[in-house]
Design an enzyme around this catalytic site. Structure first.
Site, PDB file in Angstrom:
ATOM      1  N   HIS A   1     -11.192  13.790  13.948  1.00 59.11           N
ATOM      2  CA  HIS A   1      -9.761  13.966  14.577  1.00 59.11           C
ATOM      3  C   HIS A   1      -9.120  15.226  13.826  1.00 59.11           C
ATOM      4  O   HIS A   1      -8.692  15.254  12.790  1.00 59.11           O
ATOM      5  CB  HIS A   1      -8.828  12.668  14.299  1.00 59.11           C
ATOM      6  CG  HIS A   1      -7.605  12.633  14.171  1.00 59.11           C
ATOM      7  ND1 HIS A   1      -6.844  13.071  15.629  1.00 59.11           N
ATOM      8  CD2 HIS A   1      -6.396  12.833  13.373  1.00 59.11           C
ATOM      9  CE1 HIS A   1      -5.766  13.036  15.432  1.00 59.11           C
ATOM     10  NE2 HIS A   1      -5.091  13.324  14.314  1.00 59.11           N
TER      11      HIS A   1
ATOM     12  N   ARG B   1      -0.947  13.969   7.865  1.00 58.72           N
ATOM     13  CA  ARG B   1      -0.169  13.734   6.702  1.00 58.72           C
ATOM     14  C   ARG B   1      -1.298  12.985   5.878  1.00 58.72           C
ATOM     15  O   ARG B   1      -2.058  12.329   6.254  1.00 58.72           O
ATOM     16  CB  ARG B   1       0.896  12.538   7.313  1.00 58.72           C
ATOM     17  CG  ARG B   1       1.470  11.839   6.103  1.00 58.72           C
ATOM     18  CD  ARG B   1       2.160  10.642   6.743  1.00 58.72           C
ATOM     19  NE  ARG B   1       3.852  10.818   6.238  1.00 58.72           N
ATOM     20  CZ  ARG B   1       4.857  10.183   6.930  1.00 58.72           C
ATOM     21  NH1 ARG B   1       4.421   9.513   7.969  1.00 58.72           N
ATOM     22  NH2 ARG B   1       6.077  10.318   6.752  1.00 58.72           N
ATOM     23  N   THR B   2      -1.184  13.103   4.268  1.00 62.57           N
ATOM     24  CA  THR B   2      -2.099  12.476   3.627  1.00 62.57           C
ATOM     25  C   THR B   2      -1.370  11.410   3.086  1.00 62.57           C
ATOM     26  O   THR B   2      -0.307  11.619   2.477  1.00 62.57           O
ATOM     27  CB  THR B   2      -2.496  13.527   2.581  1.00 62.57           C
ATOM     28  OG1 THR B   2      -3.255  14.672   2.888  1.00 62.57           O
ATOM     29  CG2 THR B   2      -3.391  12.833   1.480  1.00 62.57           C
ATOM     30  N   HIS B   3      -1.905  10.172   3.321  1.00 62.09           N
ATOM     31  CA  HIS B   3      -1.421   9.126   2.651  1.00 62.09           C
ATOM     32  C   HIS B   3      -1.731   8.633   1.041  1.00 62.09           C
ATOM     33  O   HIS B   3      -2.917   9.050   0.779  1.00 62.09           O
ATOM     34  CB  HIS B   3      -1.657   7.672   3.521  1.00 62.09           C
ATOM     35  CG  HIS B   3      -1.033   8.011   4.901  1.00 62.09           C
ATOM     36  ND1 HIS B   3      -1.590   8.315   5.876  1.00 62.09           N
ATOM     37  CD2 HIS B   3       0.376   7.195   5.145  1.00 62.09           C
ATOM     38  CE1 HIS B   3      -0.879   8.298   6.957  1.00 62.09           C
ATOM     39  NE2 HIS B   3       0.323   7.578   6.697  1.00 62.09           N
TER      40      HIS B   3
ATOM     41  N   ASN C   1       5.494  -3.398  14.227  1.00 64.86           N
ATOM     42  CA  ASN C   1       5.338  -4.908  13.913  1.00 64.86           C
ATOM     43  C   ASN C   1       6.228  -5.610  13.132  1.00 64.86           C
ATOM     44  O   ASN C   1       6.743  -4.776  12.364  1.00 64.86           O
ATOM     45  CB  ASN C   1       3.881  -4.770  13.309  1.00 64.86           C
ATOM     46  CG  ASN C   1       3.747  -4.094  11.803  1.00 64.86           C
ATOM     47  OD1 ASN C   1       3.682  -3.139  11.871  1.00 64.86           O
ATOM     48  ND2 ASN C   1       3.837  -5.063  11.041  1.00 64.86           N
TER      49      ASN C   1
ATOM     50  N   SER D   1       3.006   7.132  12.904  1.00 61.23           N
ATOM     51  CA  SER D   1       2.516   6.454  13.793  1.00 61.23           C
ATOM     52  C   SER D   1       3.482   6.163  14.835  1.00 61.23           C
ATOM     53  O   SER D   1       4.660   5.721  14.544  1.00 61.23           O
ATOM     54  CB  SER D   1       2.090   5.188  13.343  1.00 61.23           C
ATOM     55  OG  SER D   1       1.582   5.249  11.768  1.00 61.23           O
TER      56      SER D   1
ATOM     57  N   GLU E   1       0.748  -6.046   3.324  1.00 62.40           N
ATOM     58  CA  GLU E   1       1.445  -7.112   2.463  1.00 62.40           C
ATOM     59  C   GLU E   1       1.086  -8.653   2.838  1.00 62.40           C
ATOM     60  O   GLU E   1       0.978  -8.715   4.106  1.00 62.40           O
ATOM     61  CB  GLU E   1       3.109  -6.822   2.553  1.00 62.40           C
ATOM     62  CG  GLU E   1       3.777  -5.662   2.038  1.00 62.40           C
ATOM     63  CD  GLU E   1       3.342  -4.580   3.247  1.00 62.40           C
ATOM     64  OE1 GLU E   1       3.083  -3.452   2.738  1.00 62.40           O
ATOM     65  OE2 GLU E   1       3.550  -4.898   4.382  1.00 62.40           O
TER      66      GLU E   1
ATOM     67  N   SER F   1       4.096   4.978   3.403  1.00 64.73           N
ATOM     68  CA  SER F   1       4.488   6.512   3.479  1.00 64.73           C
ATOM     69  C   SER F   1       5.860   6.848   2.957  1.00 64.73           C
ATOM     70  O   SER F   1       6.669   5.861   2.666  1.00 64.73           O
ATOM     71  CB  SER F   1       3.956   7.165   4.576  1.00 64.73           C
ATOM     72  OG  SER F   1       5.126   6.801   5.629  1.00 64.73           O
TER      73      SER F   1
HETATM   74  N1  LIG Z   1       3.123  -1.690   4.633  1.00 61.56           N
HETATM   75  C1  LIG Z   1       3.058  -1.762   5.788  1.00 61.56           C
HETATM   76  N2  LIG Z   1       2.789  -0.643   6.403  1.00 61.56           N
HETATM   77  C2  LIG Z   1       2.660  -0.625   7.925  1.00 61.56           C
HETATM   78  N3  LIG Z   1       2.377   0.183   8.641  1.00 61.56           N
HETATM   79  C3  LIG Z   1       2.620  -0.287   9.931  1.00 61.56           C
HETATM   80  I1  LIG Z   1       2.341   0.918  11.723  1.00 61.56           I
HETATM   81  N4  LIG Z   1       2.879  -1.530   9.695  1.00 61.56           N
HETATM   82  C4  LIG Z   1       3.004  -1.733   8.443  1.00 61.56           C
HETATM   83  C5  LIG Z   1       3.480  -3.212   7.809  1.00 61.56           C
HETATM   84  O1  LIG Z   1       3.477  -4.148   8.293  1.00 61.56           O
HETATM   85  N5  LIG Z   1       3.303  -2.678   6.608  1.00 61.56           N
END
Ligand SMILES: Nc1nc2[nH]c(I)nc2c(=O)[nH]1
Length: 274
Positions: free
Chosen positions: A70, A95-97, A238, A38, A196, A215
């Site tokens: 997409h 990408r596969t999560h 973030n 991302s 979380e 990931s």
């Molecule tokens: N686990 C987790 N994955 C994320 N991916 C992204 I963009 N922000 C976060 C986050 O705050 N926590």
């Protein structure tokens, strides 16, 4: 072969995928692979000239696009280095999560395909939550080490792999030469797809994590097993839950990703060409 069939050898599928990529792109071998997370979308074009673009779901072993409509693409980029040497970068799209529930083989398939295509290096990028108030959204952070909280592995059977220096000190040094202000941190992968709780973020911090995401760690393990040198770079989009008093708005997160685009893409281009 079908990755969902336990009798299929995932490395045979990776070989078939690499052969398909060589055939469709006309590039017999690639040198470095990039997995863009991302916020990293714009990096590919800055690295060099897109020689070919392949719909990822047409490559053997890759899942259909997770988001309807997409269409993820995998690109072959011709990279001209300062010394004039030409390298071929493979930008794996789609990408596969782990949280998609498609199994660890599909999570690892991209890096295994890159290894089969000849890549000796893989740069894994991601978006993540930061645990330090000073790491504002848009801050890139080099992954120094990881904590795999997924409870699983991309490897099957008695495949014991050493993970010392999994995130290449050599490549990290190059990255920090390119951008001396680049901090390093420990990245913890949660299974997801939920974020979380503040208590889980606090736990991750107590365990030594600086970043939380969904990931990268399984892909890094698979890449090491496949013999590749690994560099990981996170983009803090973030502040993880509970770190800042007020929850960040989703708009702020998206804005931060966009704003950081040029800087992180430039960073990635300079690392890949160095
Ligand atoms: N686990 C987790 N994955 C994320 N991916 C992204 I963009 N922000 C976060 C986050 O705050 N926590």
């Amino acid at each position: 072969g079908d990755l969902d069939d336990p009798t299929t050898d995932p490395f045979d599928v990776a070989r078939a995928a690499a052969d398909h990529i060589a055939e469709v792109t006309g590039v017999p071998g690639h040198d470095v692979a990039l997995v863009l997370g991302s916020g990293w979308g714009g990096a590919a074009e800055l690295i060099g000239d897109v020689v070919a673009e392949v719909p990822t779901h047409e490559i053997p072993g890759f899942a259909r696009p997770a988001v309807a409509g997409h269409v993820a693409t995998t690109r072959s980029i011709r990279v001209e280095r300062p010394d004039g040497a030409v390298r071929h970068a493979l930008v794996i799209g789609g990408r596969t999560h782990l949280y998609e529930g498609k199994g660890v083989r599909r999570v690892a398939h991209g890096v295994r395909t890159a290894a089969a295509a000849g890549c000796e290096t893989v740069v894994l990028t991601n978006g993540c939550g930061g645990l330090h108030i000073g790491w504002r959204p848009g801050q890139p952070v080099l992954v120094r080490d990881h904590i795999n909280l997924t409870g699983t592995s991309p490897l099957e059977g008695a495949t014991f792999v050493d993970l010392t220096d999994l995130y290449s000190p050599r490549l990290r040094k190059i990255a920090q030469t390119v951008d001396p202000d680049l901090p390093e941190g420990v990245y913890a992968q949660f299974h997801g797809p939920h974020y979380e709780t503040p208590a889980e973020v606090k736990m991750a911090g107590l365990m030594g994590a600086d970043l939380v995401g969904m990931s990268t760690t399984l892909e890094a393990i698979a890449a090491r097993h496949a013999g590749m040198e690994v560099l990981g770079i996170s983009l803090v989009t973030n502040l993880a839950a509970g770190i800042s008093l007020q929850p960040l708005s989703h708009e702020e997160v998206l804005e931060a990703g966009q704003a950081a685009g040029p800087r992180i893409s430039e960073l990635l281009a300079r690392i890949v060409t160095s």
